[in-house]
Design a protein around this motif. Structure first.
Motif, mmCIF file in Angstrom:
data_model
loop_
_atom_site.group_PDB
_atom_site.id
_atom_site.type_symbol
_atom_site.label_atom_id
_atom_site.label_comp_id
_atom_site.label_asym_id
_atom_site.label_seq_id
_atom_site.Cartn_x
_atom_site.Cartn_y
_atom_site.Cartn_z
ATOM 1 N N TYR A 1 -0.691 -44.559 -12.070
ATOM 2 C CA TYR A 1 -0.255 -44.662 -13.464
ATOM 3 C C TYR A 1 -0.840 -43.517 -14.283
ATOM 4 O O TYR A 1 -0.114 -42.839 -15.022
ATOM 5 C CB TYR A 1 -0.700 -46.000 -14.049
ATOM 6 C CG TYR A 1 -0.553 -46.084 -15.563
ATOM 7 C CD1 TYR A 1 0.684 -46.362 -16.132
ATOM 8 C CD2 TYR A 1 -1.642 -45.855 -16.401
ATOM 9 C CE1 TYR A 1 0.832 -46.420 -17.523
ATOM 10 C CE2 TYR A 1 -1.505 -45.906 -17.784
ATOM 11 C CZ TYR A 1 -0.261 -46.187 -18.338
ATOM 12 O OH TYR A 1 -0.121 -46.218 -19.703
ATOM 13 N N ALA A 2 -2.127 -43.291 -14.143
ATOM 14 C CA ALA A 2 -2.794 -42.230 -14.895
ATOM 15 C C ALA A 2 -2.232 -40.860 -14.531
ATOM 16 O O ALA A 2 -2.045 -39.992 -15.401
ATOM 17 C CB ALA A 2 -4.303 -42.270 -14.637
ATOM 18 N N PRO B 1 4.642 -40.383 -22.242
ATOM 19 C CA PRO B 1 3.851 -40.227 -21.018
ATOM 20 C C PRO B 1 3.579 -41.554 -20.316
ATOM 21 O O PRO B 1 3.675 -41.651 -19.085
ATOM 22 C CB PRO B 1 2.552 -39.588 -21.517
ATOM 23 C CG PRO B 1 2.964 -38.836 -22.743
ATOM 24 C CD PRO B 1 4.010 -39.693 -23.389
ATOM 25 N N ALA B 2 3.263 -42.595 -21.093
ATOM 26 C CA ALA B 2 2.928 -43.888 -20.491
ATOM 27 C C ALA B 2 4.131 -44.527 -19.809
ATOM 28 O O ALA B 2 3.980 -45.255 -18.817
ATOM 29 C CB ALA B 2 2.368 -44.838 -21.545
ATOM 30 N N ALA C 1 -12.227 -37.222 -15.970
ATOM 31 C CA ALA C 1 -12.492 -36.490 -17.211
ATOM 32 C C ALA C 1 -11.502 -36.849 -18.309
ATOM 33 O O ALA C 1 -11.858 -36.868 -19.498
ATOM 34 C CB ALA C 1 -12.449 -34.980 -16.945
ATOM 35 N N LEU C 2 -10.263 -37.139 -17.935
ATOM 36 C CA LEU C 2 -9.203 -37.397 -18.920
ATOM 37 C C LEU C 2 -8.860 -38.876 -19.053
ATOM 38 O O LEU C 2 -7.828 -39.232 -19.608
ATOM 39 C CB LEU C 2 -7.946 -36.607 -18.537
ATOM 40 C CG LEU C 2 -8.105 -35.081 -18.512
ATOM 41 C CD1 LEU C 2 -6.895 -34.422 -17.887
ATOM 42 C CD2 LEU C 2 -8.341 -34.540 -19.919
ATOM 43 N N SER C 3 -9.729 -39.745 -18.561
ATOM 44 C CA SER C 3 -9.441 -41.183 -18.624
ATOM 45 C C SER C 3 -9.304 -41.679 -20.060
ATOM 46 O O SER C 3 -8.517 -42.592 -20.337
ATOM 47 C CB SER C 3 -10.527 -41.979 -17.888
ATOM 48 O OG SER C 3 -11.801 -41.760 -18.473
ATOM 49 N N GLY C 4 -10.038 -41.057 -20.988
ATOM 50 C CA GLY C 4 -9.916 -41.435 -22.395
ATOM 51 C C GLY C 4 -8.535 -41.121 -22.947
ATOM 52 O O GLY C 4 -7.980 -41.892 -23.750
ATOM 53 N N VAL C 5 -7.957 -40.001 -22.531
ATOM 54 C CA VAL C 5 -6.602 -39.635 -22.945
ATOM 55 C C VAL C 5 -5.609 -40.665 -22.415
ATOM 56 O O VAL C 5 -4.674 -41.065 -23.123
ATOM 57 C CB VAL C 5 -6.244 -38.225 -22.424
ATOM 58 C CG1 VAL C 5 -4.804 -37.860 -22.786
ATOM 59 C CG2 VAL C 5 -7.207 -37.189 -22.970
ATOM 60 N N VAL C 6 -5.803 -41.096 -21.189
ATOM 61 C CA VAL C 6 -4.918 -42.101 -20.576
ATOM 62 C C VAL C 6 -4.936 -43.392 -21.382
ATOM 63 O O VAL C 6 -3.883 -43.975 -21.669
ATOM 64 C CB VAL C 6 -5.351 -42.378 -19.115
ATOM 65 C CG1 VAL C 6 -4.534 -43.530 -18.527
ATOM 66 C CG2 VAL C 6 -5.199 -41.135 -18.262
ATOM 67 N N VAL C 7 -6.123 -43.822 -21.775
ATOM 68 C CA VAL C 7 -6.259 -45.061 -22.548
ATOM 69 C C VAL C 7 -5.544 -44.937 -23.895
ATOM 70 O O VAL C 7 -4.815 -45.841 -24.325
ATOM 71 C CB VAL C 7 -7.747 -45.412 -22.751
ATOM 72 C CG1 VAL C 7 -7.891 -46.603 -23.697
ATOM 73 C CG2 VAL C 7 -8.409 -45.729 -21.407
ATOM 74 N N ALA D 1 -6.649 -30.701 -26.899
ATOM 75 C CA ALA D 1 -7.008 -31.292 -25.608
ATOM 76 C C ALA D 1 -8.517 -31.406 -25.477
ATOM 77 O O ALA D 1 -9.042 -32.424 -24.999
ATOM 78 C CB ALA D 1 -6.454 -30.425 -24.469
ATOM 79 N N GLN D 2 -9.239 -30.377 -25.941
ATOM 80 C CA GLN D 2 -10.685 -30.405 -25.865
ATOM 81 C C GLN D 2 -11.278 -31.478 -26.780
ATOM 82 O O GLN D 2 -12.247 -32.139 -26.442
ATOM 83 C CB GLN D 2 -11.271 -29.027 -26.235
ATOM 84 C CG GLN D 2 -10.983 -27.944 -25.185
ATOM 85 C CD GLN D 2 -11.735 -28.203 -23.908
ATOM 86 O OE1 GLN D 2 -11.368 -29.063 -23.136
ATOM 87 N NE2 GLN D 2 -12.792 -27.472 -23.666
ATOM 88 N N ASP D 3 -10.645 -31.643 -27.952
ATOM 89 C CA ASP D 3 -11.106 -32.695 -28.862
ATOM 90 C C ASP D 3 -10.939 -34.079 -28.240
ATOM 91 O O ASP D 3 -11.808 -34.932 -28.335
ATOM 92 C CB ASP D 3 -10.312 -32.637 -30.190
ATOM 93 C CG ASP D 3 -10.704 -31.431 -31.027
ATOM 94 O OD1 ASP D 3 -11.773 -30.831 -30.745
ATOM 95 O OD2 ASP D 3 -9.931 -31.059 -31.934
#
Length: 473
Positions: free
Chosen positions: A110-111, A296-297, A429-435, A467-469
Motif C-alpha cells: 500500500y505504501a 496516491p492513496a 523514512a517516508l512513513s509519515g507522508v504515507v499516513v 518533500a523535505q518539510d
C-alpha cells in the motif's frame, strides 16, 4: 558448479540473514500500526476499487491495467515453483510464514503504491516515470539520489538474473519437457519470439496483454487447485493444522524429506513470499505510478490487493494442494513437486492443468519485469538505454532454458534481497507522508473535498523543499 553453488548459497545466507528479515517484516509491522491495520479494515474498499476506480488524473494506463501489469509480474513461478521449493526446504510451516509476510506486506505494498503516485514525474517522452527511484529522490531529497540509483541498478539485475528471466524460463522449460516432452530448444525459441513481439511495443502493449491474460490465468489456476482440494477434502483440516504446527515446531523427517527447523521454515517462507508477491521489493510501484489517478492513496489500496490475491489466495491454494497430497515428503522439489500433487488428484489431466497455469504465470511475469527493468534503465541512462536493455533481456530469455534450477533460485534470492534494501529504507523514512496522504483520501471520501484543496497540490510537482518539510515532520 558445486563450488559456485556453494558460494552463491553463502552469499544468499548473508543477504537473507536476520537483519534483512527484521527490516522487511519490521517495515510491514510499523506501517500496519501507523495505518491502523488498514489491510484488514480497508480491504473491502480496496477490492471494490479494482473495478470502480475513477481513473481521473494524469497517467498512462487505467488502474485496472496497472494492477494487472503488476500482477503479471508478481503472479508467476513463485506461486507454483516458489511455494514448492519453500515447502521442500522449510517444511509445511513455510506456508504460515508466507501468510505472515503477506499480511504485513499488504501494508508495505500500500505504501509503495501511494508513494509511487505522489512522487512520480513526466519523462522527456511525455510518459509517467515513477517508483522507488523517484520517491527516494523527490521524497527523501537530492542527497539520497545515490540510493535511488542503487535501487535502479539492483532492479535491472533482478530483471536480468532474478525474477524477470531465468527463474520463469527455466520453469516453463521444465514443465513442458516433463508434461509433453517438448525439447528445451523449441521452448526457448517460441518463448523468445513471443516475448520480443510483445515487449518491443512498450508499456501499452504489455499492459494490454496483461489485462487479457492475468484474469484468465487466475481463474484457470483457481479452478484447478480447488479441484485438487476437493479431491483431498478430508485431508484439508489436518493440512492446515500441520502448516500452523510446523511453523513453530519444525518438521520431523519423513520419507525422503530430511526435516526442517523453525528458522528454515521462517526464512524460506518469507523469502519465497517476497519472491512471489514482491511486497517491499519496490517493483510494483514502478507501474503503479503510471495509473490514471490523482489520489496516491487510491492507487495504494489497489496495489495492496495484489499481495492479497497473489499470496493469501493463490500461494495458499498451491501450498495446501502440496501438503494434502503428501508429496512434500517424497524428496521432490520445484515444479515436479507441484506436478506430483496435481497428478495425485487428476492422473490424466493434472499435469496438463499445471502446465497451462505455470506457462501463463511465468510468461506474464517475464513481460512485467521487462517493463520494470526498462524503467530502471531509463532512470540511470535515459531513453537511449532502452534498446540495448531490451536486446540483452531477450538474449537472456533465450539462454535461461539451459541453466540449472537450484542455482537460479539462489541467484534470484540474492538480487531480490539487494533490491529490497534501498526501498525499505525509503518506506521507513517516508512513513509519515504515507499516513498523511491516507488521512487526506479518507477525509475526501467523507467530505468530497478535491485533492487540490489540500496543502500539497499536483503530486507530480512536489518540490524538494516541501518533500523535505514532510520528512522532517
Amino acid at each position: 558448479m558445486d563450488l559456485n553453488l556453494e558460494l552463491l548459497n553463502a552469499i544468499d545466507s548473508f543477504v537473507w540473514g536476520p537483519p534483512l528479515l527484521v527490516l522487511l517484516v519490521g517495515t510491514g509491522i510499523l506501517l500496519t500500526l501507523r495505518l491502523k491495520f488498514l489491510q484488514i479494515f480497508r480491504l473491502p474498499k480496496a477490492l471494490g476499487l479494482i473495478f470502480k476506480a475513477q481513473n481521473k488524473g494524469n497517467g498512462d494506463i487505467d488502474s485496472f491495467k496497472a494492477l494487472c501489469t503488476a500482477l503479471s509480474a508478481t503472479v508467476g513461478t513463485g506461486n507454483i515453483v516458489g511455494v514448492a521449493t519453500a515447502i521442500a526446504a522449510g517444511g509445511p510451516g513455510a506456508i504460515f510464514w508466507m501468510w505472515m509476510a503477506a499480511f504485513f506486506g499488504m501494508a508495505t505494498k500500500y505504501a509503495e503504491g501511494l508513494l509511487a503516485v505522489k512522487y512520480r514525474e513526466v519523462d522527456s517522452k511525455g510518459e509517467i516515470a515513477g517508483g522507488p527511484m523517484f520517491y527516494i529522490k523527490n521524497g527523501m531529497g537530492p542527497k539520497f539520489k545515490w540510493l535511488g540509483s542503487l535501487f535502479a541498478i539492483f532492479g535491472i539485475l533482478v530483471a536480468y538474473f532474478g525474477i524477470g528471466t531465468f527463474a520463469q524460463v527455466n520453469s516453463i522449460v521444465d514443465i513442458t519437457k516433463m508434461t509433453i516432452g517438448l525439447d528445451p530448444m523449441w521452448t526457448a525459441l517460441i518463448l523468445t519470439i513471443l516475448v520480443a513481439a510483445i515487449t518491443l511495443g512498450g508499456l501499452q502493449s504489455i499492459a494490454s496483454a496483461a489485462a487479457k491474460i492475468v484474469p484468465a490465468m487466475a481463474v484457470i489456476y483457481f479452478i484447478s487447485t480447488i479441484g485438487v482440494l476437493v479431491y483431498f477434502a478430508d485431508k484439508v483440516p489436518a493440512a492446515i493444522q500441520t502448516i500452523v504446527y510446523s511453523a513453530f515446531s519444525g518438521s520431523a523427517a519423513a520419507g525422503g524429506f530430511l526435516g526442517a527447523t523453525v528458522m528454515l521454515a521462517m526464512r524460506n517462507g518469507i523469502a519465497r513470499g517476497v519472491f512471489s508477491n514482491e511486497s517491499g521489493l519496490g517493483s510494483a510501484p514502478i507501474v503503479a505510478a503510471a495509473a490514471k489517478t490523482k489520489w496516491p492513496a487510491e492507487q495504494g489500496l489497489i496495489s495492496m490487493t495484489g499481495t492479497f490475491i497473489d499470496t493469501i489466495i493463490i500461494c495458499t491454494l498451491t501450498g495446501l494442494s502440496i501438503v494434502v497430497s503428501g508429496e512434500w515428503m517424497n524428496g521432490l522439489n520445484g515444479a515436479a513437486l507441484t506436478n506430483a500433487a496435481f497428478k495425485d488428484a487428476f492422473p490424466v489431466f493434472g499435469g496438463y492443468m499445471l502446465m497451462i497455469g505455470l506457462i501463463l504465470f511465468a510468461f506474464t511475469t517475464i513481460l512485467g519485469w521487462n517493463y520494470y527493468g526498462e524503467r530502471c534503465m531509463i532512470y540511470l541512462c535515459g531513453t537511449k538505454g532502452v534498446l540495448p536493455y531490451r536486446i540483452i533481456f531477450i538474449i537472456l530469455v533465450a539462454s535461461g532454458a539451459f541453466l540449472k534450477l537450484e542455482a537460479i533460485w539462489v541467484l534470484a534470492d540474492i538480487v531480490n534481497g539487494l533490491m529490497a534494501i534501498p526501498n525499505l529504507i525509503a518506506l521507513l523514512a517516508l512513513s509519515g507522508v504515507v499516513v498523511r496522504e491516507t488521512a487526506k483520501y479518507f477525509d475526501h471520501l467523507k467530505t468530497g473535498k478535491a485533492y487540490e484543496e489540500y496543502e500539497d497540490l499536483d503530486p507530480s510537482k512536489v518540490t524538494t523543499s516541501k518533500a523535505q518539510d514532510s520528512l522532517a515532520d
